[in-house]
Design a protein around this motif. Structure first.
Motif, PDB file in Angstrom:
ATOM      1  N   LEU A   1       7.664   6.793  13.859  1.00 33.30           N
ATOM      2  CA  LEU A   1       6.256   6.467  13.667  1.00 33.30           C
ATOM      3  C   LEU A   1       6.105   5.222  12.794  1.00 33.30           C
ATOM      4  O   LEU A   1       5.353   4.305  13.133  1.00 33.30           O
ATOM      5  CB  LEU A   1       5.538   7.657  13.041  1.00 33.30           C
ATOM      6  N   LEU A   2       6.830   5.174  11.680  1.00 35.64           N
ATOM      7  CA  LEU A   2       6.781   3.996  10.815  1.00 35.64           C
ATOM      8  C   LEU A   2       7.300   2.756  11.541  1.00 35.64           C
ATOM      9  O   LEU A   2       6.751   1.659  11.391  1.00 35.64           O
ATOM     10  CB  LEU A   2       7.606   4.236   9.557  1.00 35.64           C
ATOM     11  N   PHE A   3       8.353   2.936  12.323  1.00 38.99           N
ATOM     12  CA  PHE A   3       8.949   1.813  13.054  1.00 38.99           C
ATOM     13  C   PHE A   3       7.956   1.250  14.065  1.00 38.99           C
ATOM     14  O   PHE A   3       7.810   0.026  14.196  1.00 38.99           O
ATOM     15  CB  PHE A   3      10.230   2.285  13.748  1.00 38.99           C
ATOM     16  N   PHE A   4       7.267   2.135  14.770  1.00 37.70           N
ATOM     17  CA  PHE A   4       6.273   1.684  15.742  1.00 37.70           C
ATOM     18  C   PHE A   4       5.132   0.930  15.058  1.00 37.70           C
ATOM     19  O   PHE A   4       4.737  -0.161  15.486  1.00 37.70           O
ATOM     20  CB  PHE A   4       5.700   2.882  16.508  1.00 37.70           C
ATOM     21  N   ILE A   5       4.580   1.519  13.999  1.00 38.84           N
ATOM     22  CA  ILE A   5       3.443   0.893  13.316  1.00 38.84           C
ATOM     23  C   ILE A   5       3.860  -0.437  12.686  1.00 38.84           C
ATOM     24  O   ILE A   5       3.099  -1.406  12.686  1.00 38.84           O
ATOM     25  CB  ILE A   5       2.852   1.848  12.270  1.00 38.84           C
ATOM     26  N   GLY A   6       5.082  -0.485  12.167  1.00 37.00           N
ATOM     27  CA  GLY A   6       5.584  -1.732  11.593  1.00 37.00           C
ATOM     28  C   GLY A   6       5.798  -2.813  12.628  1.00 37.00           C
ATOM     29  O   GLY A   6       5.873  -4.004  12.291  1.00 37.00           O
ATOM     30  N   ASN A   7       5.905  -2.410  13.896  1.00 34.27           N
ATOM     31  CA  ASN A   7       6.084  -3.366  15.001  1.00 34.27           C
ATOM     32  C   ASN A   7       4.908  -3.296  15.969  1.00 34.27           C
ATOM     33  O   ASN A   7       5.073  -3.451  17.184  1.00 34.27           O
ATOM     34  CB  ASN A   7       7.389  -3.069  15.752  1.00 34.27           C
ATOM     35  N   LYS A   8       3.716  -3.090  15.417  1.00 37.30           N
ATOM     36  CA  LYS A   8       2.523  -2.907  16.237  1.00 37.30           C
ATOM     37  C   LYS A   8       2.325  -4.058  17.220  1.00 37.30           C
ATOM     38  O   LYS A   8       2.470  -5.230  16.875  1.00 37.30           O
ATOM     39  CB  LYS A   8       1.301  -2.801  15.312  1.00 37.30           C
ATOM     40  N   ASN A   9       2.019  -3.670  18.470  1.00 34.27           N
ATOM     41  CA  ASN A   9       1.759  -4.612  19.567  1.00 34.27           C
ATOM     42  C   ASN A   9       2.993  -5.403  19.998  1.00 34.27           C
ATOM     43  O   ASN A   9       2.880  -6.383  20.735  1.00 34.27           O
ATOM     44  CB  ASN A   9       0.615  -5.573  19.219  1.00 34.27           C
TER      45      ASN A   9
ATOM     46  N   ASN B   1       0.825  -1.206   0.000  1.00 32.06           N
ATOM     47  CA  ASN B   1       0.000   0.000   0.000  1.00 32.06           C
ATOM     48  C   ASN B   1       0.860   1.258   0.000  1.00 32.06           C
ATOM     49  O   ASN B   1       1.889   1.318   0.673  1.00 32.06           O
ATOM     50  CB  ASN B   1      -0.899   0.032   1.250  1.00 32.06           C
ATOM     51  N   ASN B   2       0.413   2.288  -0.736  1.00 34.64           N
ATOM     52  CA  ASN B   2       1.074   3.583  -0.696  1.00 34.64           C
ATOM     53  C   ASN B   2       0.589   4.416   0.486  1.00 34.64           C
ATOM     54  O   ASN B   2       1.278   5.310   0.958  1.00 34.64           O
ATOM     55  CB  ASN B   2       0.824   4.372  -1.989  1.00 34.64           C
ATOM     56  N   ILE B   3      -0.632   4.124   0.931  1.00 31.35           N
ATOM     57  CA  ILE B   3      -1.213   4.842   2.066  1.00 31.35           C
ATOM     58  C   ILE B   3      -1.347   3.872   3.239  1.00 31.35           C
ATOM     59  O   ILE B   3      -1.945   2.809   3.116  1.00 31.35           O
ATOM     60  CB  ILE B   3      -2.601   5.427   1.724  1.00 31.35           C
ATOM     61  N   LEU B   4      -0.780   4.252   4.365  1.00 28.98           N
ATOM     62  CA  LEU B   4      -0.825   3.439   5.577  1.00 28.98           C
ATOM     63  C   LEU B   4      -1.767   4.108   6.571  1.00 28.98           C
ATOM     64  O   LEU B   4      -1.629   5.309   6.856  1.00 28.98           O
ATOM     65  CB  LEU B   4       0.578   3.318   6.158  1.00 28.98           C
ATOM     66  N   ARG B   5      -2.727   3.354   7.099  1.00 30.40           N
ATOM     67  CA  ARG B   5      -3.702   3.913   8.045  1.00 30.40           C
ATOM     68  C   ARG B   5      -3.700   3.113   9.343  1.00 30.40           C
ATOM     69  O   ARG B   5      -3.708   1.890   9.320  1.00 30.40           O
ATOM     70  CB  ARG B   5      -5.103   3.906   7.438  1.00 30.40           C
ATOM     71  N   ASP B   6      -3.713   3.823  10.457  1.00 38.17           N
ATOM     72  CA  ASP B   6      -3.741   3.158  11.763  1.00 38.17           C
ATOM     73  C   ASP B   6      -4.111   4.177  12.824  1.00 38.17           C
ATOM     74  O   ASP B   6      -3.532   5.271  12.881  1.00 38.17           O
ATOM     75  CB  ASP B   6      -2.379   2.542  12.094  1.00 38.17           C
ATOM     76  N   ASN B   7      -5.092   3.850  13.660  1.00 37.42           N
ATOM     77  CA  ASN B   7      -5.469   4.709  14.796  1.00 37.42           C
ATOM     78  C   ASN B   7      -5.820   6.136  14.371  1.00 37.42           C
ATOM     79  O   ASN B   7      -5.492   7.100  15.077  1.00 37.42           O
ATOM     80  CB  ASN B   7      -4.344   4.757  15.837  1.00 37.42           C
ATOM     81  N   GLY B   8      -6.469   6.292  13.233  1.00 38.48           N
ATOM     82  CA  GLY B   8      -6.811   7.631  12.764  1.00 38.48           C
ATOM     83  C   GLY B   8      -5.675   8.352  12.074  1.00 38.48           C
ATOM     84  O   GLY B   8      -5.824   9.492  11.625  1.00 38.48           O
TER      85      GLY B   8
END
Length: 225
Positions: free
Chosen positions: A158-166, A124-131
């Motif tokens: 931010l990308l690093f966190f979302i890429g390692n969600k939970n 995806n070119n657009i990443l969505r998470d938590n608003g």
């Protein structure tokens, strides 16, 4: 995003680093087989550019080592050996792409982007998470439709966190992601806390609160609010 350029032609390697640095990638270099093998064994990378003809060994053996370790990094073979056998062999071992020299740096940049997007963000070119909405091409961020201005380090975190969600991410892992091998020479990783604090503040003001949570004694975790 952190890259490793494995290339023994120093002028070419430096030109790649200069160009990709302008694209906001953190680049590290290796010019020999032994140096490359050491770095892929010690550090994490989002994408690795791999020349096949290296002083001291064959780049395909580096690729075998990467995949033997189940290393998730994307790998693009960049080589003057533009034979069908080399291309097929590299893809069989686990390379994600193959780019023959000479090439345009703009094309290399898009190949890197495509590999990272495919491996980490489901193409995806657009990443969505938590608003939050992140345009990976423009490197822009919106929260609930409102643009949020982040520094390069805040964006990478931010990308690093979302890429390692939970998952719990240690401060040392974040330091390495932001500063590469230089993290080993730092007396303290307190600069990571400063970036996290600033990122949390900007997201909170925009309406995204409590996404980054401190896990006492272990690190930080990106969670649902």
């Amino acid at each position: 995003m952190k890259l490793l350029i494995i290339e023994d032609e120093r002028k070419l390697s430096d030109s790649i680093v200069a160009y990709l640095g302008g694209e906001k990638y953190l680049c590290e270099q290796a010019s020999t087989f032994d140096e490359a093998k050491m770095k892929v064994g010690m550090y994490d990378y989002d994408c690795i550019l791999l020349d096949l003809m290296l002083p001291g060994g064959n780049g395909l053996d580096i690729l075998r080592e990467i995949r033997r370790r189940h290393n998730p990094a994307g790998v693009i073979i960049v080589s003057a050996k533009d034979s069908l056998d080399d291309k097929v062999k590299g893809l069989e071992i686990g390379a994600d792409d193959y780019l023959a020299k000479p090439f345009h740096l703009a094309e290399l940049s898009m190949r890197i982007y495509a590999v990272i997007r495919r491996r980490e963000f489901s193409a995806n070119n657009i990443l969505r998470d938590n608003g939050i909405e992140i345009d990976l091409l423009d490197k822009s961020v919106k929260v609930n439709g409102v643009a949020v201005t982040l520094t390069k380090s805040e964006y990478e975190l931010l990308l690093f966190f979302i890429g390692n969600k939970n998952r719990v991410v240690s401060k040392s892992a974040m330091a390495e992601h932001l500063s590469g091998e230089m993290a080993d020479m730092m007396d303290s990783h307190d600069f990571v806390y400063t970036h996290i604090k600033n990122l949390k503040a900007k997201l909170s003001v925009a309406g995204c609160k409590d996404c980054i949570r401190n896990v006492y004694g272990m690190g930080y975790k990106w969670t649902e609010p």
